[in-house]
Design a protein around this motif. Structure first.
Motif, PDB file in Angstrom:
ATOM      1  N   GLN A  10       0.874 -12.079  -2.632  1.00  0.00           N
ATOM      2  CA  GLN A  10       0.623 -13.243  -3.483  1.00  0.00           C
ATOM      3  C   GLN A  10      -0.869 -13.434  -3.701  1.00  0.00           C
ATOM      4  O   GLN A  10      -1.307 -13.818  -4.788  1.00  0.00           O
ATOM      5  N   SER A  11      -1.672 -13.208  -2.662  1.00  0.00           N
ATOM      6  CA  SER A  11      -3.130 -13.248  -2.834  1.00  0.00           C
ATOM      7  C   SER A  11      -3.553 -11.869  -3.321  1.00  0.00           C
ATOM      8  O   SER A  11      -3.694 -10.939  -2.549  1.00  0.00           O
ATOM      9  N   ASP A  12      -3.734 -11.744  -4.600  1.00  0.00           N
ATOM     10  CA  ASP A  12      -3.893 -10.444  -5.250  1.00  0.00           C
ATOM     11  C   ASP A  12      -5.044  -9.645  -4.648  1.00  0.00           C
ATOM     12  O   ASP A  12      -6.126 -10.175  -4.386  1.00  0.00           O
ATOM     13  N   GLU A  13      -4.791  -8.353  -4.445  1.00  0.00           N
ATOM     14  CA  GLU A  13      -5.818  -7.426  -3.978  1.00  0.00           C
ATOM     15  C   GLU A  13      -6.294  -6.573  -5.152  1.00  0.00           C
ATOM     16  O   GLU A  13      -5.564  -6.376  -6.120  1.00  0.00           O
ATOM     17  N   GLN A  14      -7.519  -6.056  -5.026  1.00  0.00           N
ATOM     18  CA  GLN A  14      -8.075  -5.193  -6.074  1.00  0.00           C
ATOM     19  C   GLN A  14      -8.538  -3.876  -5.457  1.00  0.00           C
ATOM     20  O   GLN A  14      -9.037  -3.846  -4.332  1.00  0.00           O
ATOM     21  N   TRP A  15      -8.384  -2.831  -6.247  1.00  0.00           N
ATOM     22  CA  TRP A  15      -8.872  -1.523  -5.792  1.00  0.00           C
ATOM     23  C   TRP A  15      -8.920  -0.523  -6.938  1.00  0.00           C
ATOM     24  O   TRP A  15      -8.055  -0.508  -7.819  1.00  0.00           O
ATOM     25  N   ASP A  16      -9.939   0.305  -6.919  1.00  0.00           N
ATOM     26  CA  ASP A  16     -10.059   1.517  -7.731  1.00  0.00           C
ATOM     27  C   ASP A  16     -10.803   2.552  -6.896  1.00  0.00           C
ATOM     28  O   ASP A  16     -11.642   2.183  -6.061  1.00  0.00           O
ATOM     29  N   CYS A  17     -10.532   3.826  -7.120  1.00  0.00           N
ATOM     30  CA  CYS A  17     -11.269   4.874  -6.435  1.00  0.00           C
ATOM     31  C   CYS A  17     -12.668   4.982  -7.039  1.00  0.00           C
ATOM     32  O   CYS A  17     -12.817   5.124  -8.258  1.00  0.00           O
ATOM     33  N   HIS A  18     -13.687   4.890  -6.190  1.00  0.00           N
ATOM     34  CA  HIS A  18     -15.072   5.021  -6.634  1.00  0.00           C
ATOM     35  C   HIS A  18     -15.694   6.325  -6.139  1.00  0.00           C
ATOM     36  O   HIS A  18     -16.918   6.471  -6.104  1.00  0.00           O
ATOM     37  N   GLN A  19     -14.849   7.263  -5.728  1.00  0.00           N
ATOM     38  CA  GLN A  19     -15.257   8.633  -5.372  1.00  0.00           C
ATOM     39  C   GLN A  19     -16.369   8.650  -4.319  1.00  0.00           C
ATOM     40  O   GLN A  19     -17.319   9.427  -4.405  1.00  0.00           O
ATOM     41  N   CYS A  20     -16.197   7.814  -3.278  1.00  0.00           N
ATOM     42  CA  CYS A  20     -17.199   7.784  -2.209  1.00  0.00           C
ATOM     43  C   CYS A  20     -16.993   8.911  -1.202  1.00  0.00           C
ATOM     44  O   CYS A  20     -17.901   9.252  -0.451  1.00  0.00           O
ATOM     45  N   GLY A  21     -15.781   9.472  -1.135  1.00  0.00           N
ATOM     46  CA  GLY A  21     -15.496  10.586  -0.236  1.00  0.00           C
ATOM     47  C   GLY A  21     -15.229  10.199   1.204  1.00  0.00           C
ATOM     48  O   GLY A  21     -15.007  11.074   2.042  1.00  0.00           O
ATOM     49  N   VAL A  22     -15.211   8.900   1.518  1.00  0.00           N
ATOM     50  CA  VAL A  22     -14.977   8.469   2.905  1.00  0.00           C
ATOM     51  C   VAL A  22     -13.619   8.939   3.407  1.00  0.00           C
ATOM     52  O   VAL A  22     -13.489   9.411   4.541  1.00  0.00           O
ATOM     53  N   CYS A  23     -12.591   8.829   2.582  1.00  0.00           N
ATOM     54  CA  CYS A  23     -11.239   9.211   3.012  1.00  0.00           C
ATOM     55  C   CYS A  23     -11.096  10.727   3.175  1.00  0.00           C
ATOM     56  O   CYS A  23     -10.096  11.201   3.721  1.00  0.00           O
ATOM     57  N   CYS A  24     -12.091  11.494   2.717  1.00  0.00           N
ATOM     58  CA  CYS A  24     -12.046  12.952   2.823  1.00  0.00           C
ATOM     59  C   CYS A  24     -12.746  13.465   4.080  1.00  0.00           C
ATOM     60  O   CYS A  24     -12.893  14.669   4.254  1.00  0.00           O
ATOM     61  N   HIS A  25     -13.185  12.553   4.938  1.00  0.00           N
ATOM     62  CA  HIS A  25     -13.839  12.931   6.195  1.00  0.00           C
ATOM     63  C   HIS A  25     -13.024  12.416   7.376  1.00  0.00           C
ATOM     64  O   HIS A  25     -12.771  11.214   7.488  1.00  0.00           O
TER      65      HIS A  25
END
Length: 421
Positions: A10-25
């Motif tokens: 209900q409390s809307d969340e926001q997200w887009d990939c900004h290509q920071c590469g954190v999830c790739c480490h």
């Protein structure tokens, strides 16, 4: 099994990939059969860069279970020098493994629906940067139909160790606790102490003899009482025991290794350094770990001096982390194994003093800013489901901290202003 209806918070969340590469480490990317076949069809072995490189390795004990390989620095084997995914660059989003396609989106199954939320281990998610997550519902539903995401009902967690209840009772208990965690009248530290007292009173109640309806009534009554019942923790400001501070330091140092810029090796030198750090943690003296120069040089003694309350702007990412965890039930339902609801509430509360300790470490020598807190939130989110901070030993650590209300005192102590001993 039929899939549950999917709804956003209900409390809307926001997200887009900004290509920071954190999830790739440092991330483990398991491959299902379809992922493995897709990867093989992409013929990466014919690329000169990958000619003598292992792209997958065995995942867990099963010989048939695979994950993407890592380079020596912990980065995904497909991460380019520019910090971009080479699979995505060549084959688009749908060419990537299912986990990579969906992260940081996550479905948390409740009784009659699944909640779409985001893991704040992604810096962009931690900062709520991007478009509304609700706009991704069509894509998520498509992934569920294709079997890449699951939205299936499962049994509720136990209320206490060995005490199981129906979903509607667990839902009421989690929702009443969530009301405490989202109460706008109080800052995060007050909300968490309210939650800890709520959990302790529930644990002390003889609920085994109660019907489900009576337990729900008890939960509502406790939620209304806690703001008054918890005042003494803030008027007394009693310091936690020495052993409590040791356990906090231990948990915080483990969590510090999950910093988005931290790189690890499995060398003997690294193991010796960890052993030295462990001894310093117990003593509470000497230099703190810098972990490949990710953190500034400090000492354990310096980090335990009064820090005071920070601005609402600095707290905002941590407050949002707590609120969305409580609304989605992620802290109680995702990656927790055999944890009871009471244990999960206490585990969530412990993340606050851990986070404040890490904030001091991250910004030592200067006033912390929002960017510092965003990195802290990434570490805290990564810790949910991380073996050393989600197994039996950590549950025992939390149980020890709850003796004589030490965990409440830790939560208050980490934002003390030094006006009291």
């Amino acid at each position: 099994m039929l899939s549950l209806p999917i709804v956003p918070l209900q409390s809307d969340e926001q997200w887009d990939c900004h290509q920071c590469g954190v999830c790739c480490h440092g991330s483990i990317v398991p491959l299902n059969l379809e992922d493995a076949q897709r990867l093989q069809s992409q013929q990466w072995a014919q690329e000169p860069e990958f000619e003598n490189t292992r792209l997958t390795v065995r995942h867990r004990a099963a010989a048939s279970s695979l994950r993407l390989a890592h380079r020596h620095d912990g980065a995904c084997v497909f991460l380019s020098d520019k910090g971009l995914c080479q699979i995505h660059s060549k084959f688009g989003l749908e060419g990537k493994p299912s986990v990579c396609q969906t992260f940081p989106l996550q479905l948390i199954s409740h009784e009659r629906h699944a909640v779409l939320t985001i893991r704040r281990a992604c810096p962009s998610a931690a900062a709520d940067l991007g478009e509304s997550v609700a706009k991704r519902l069509p894509m998520v539903k498509k992934l569920v139909r294709e079997g890449r995401l699951k939205a299936e009902a499962h049994a509720p967690p136990a209320l206490k160790k060995g005490e199981n209840r129906q979903w509607r009772t667990i839902h009421t208990i989690l929702e009443e606790g969530g009301q405490l965690l989202r109460d706008p009248r109080f800052p995060p530290v007050r909300r968490l102490v309210h939650l800890l007292q709520y959990a302790s009173h529930l644990e002390a109640a003889r609920t085994r003899r109660m019907e489900d309806g009576k337990i729900s009534e008890l939960a509502r009554t406790l939620r209304e009482l806690e703001p008054e019942e918890s005042k003494h923790f803030f008027t007394e400001q009693r310091s936690p025991k020495f052993y409590s501070r040791i356990l906090l330091r231990r948990s915080a140092v483990i969590c510090a290794r999950l910093h988005p810029e931290c790189r690890h090796s499995a060398s003997w030198k690294a193991r010796v350094e960890l052993a030295q750090i462990a001894w310093k943690v117990v003593r509470g003296k000497g230099s703190t770990p810098v972990f490949n120069d990710v953190f500034p040089k400090s000492t354990f003694e310096a980090l335990e001096k009064p820090a005071g309350v920070k601005t609402a702007e600095v707290y905002a990412p941590l407050t949002r982390f707590i609120e969305t965890n409580s609304e989605s039930y992620l802290y109680a339902l995702a990656n927790r194994g055999e944890w009871s609801v009471i244990e999960s509430m206490r585990g969530l509360a412990l993340l606050f003093p851990i986070g404040m300790w890490l904030l001091r470490l991250q910004s030592y020598g200067r006033e912390p800013g929002v960017e510092d807190m965003l990195k802290v939130v990434v570490m805290l989110d990564r810790s949910q489901g991380y073996g050393p901070l989600s197994g039996f030993a950590h549950r025992q650590l939390i149980a020890t901290l709850c003796f004589n209300e030490e965990l409440e005192r830790l939560v208050v102590w980490c934002v003390r202003d030094g006006s009291r001993a």
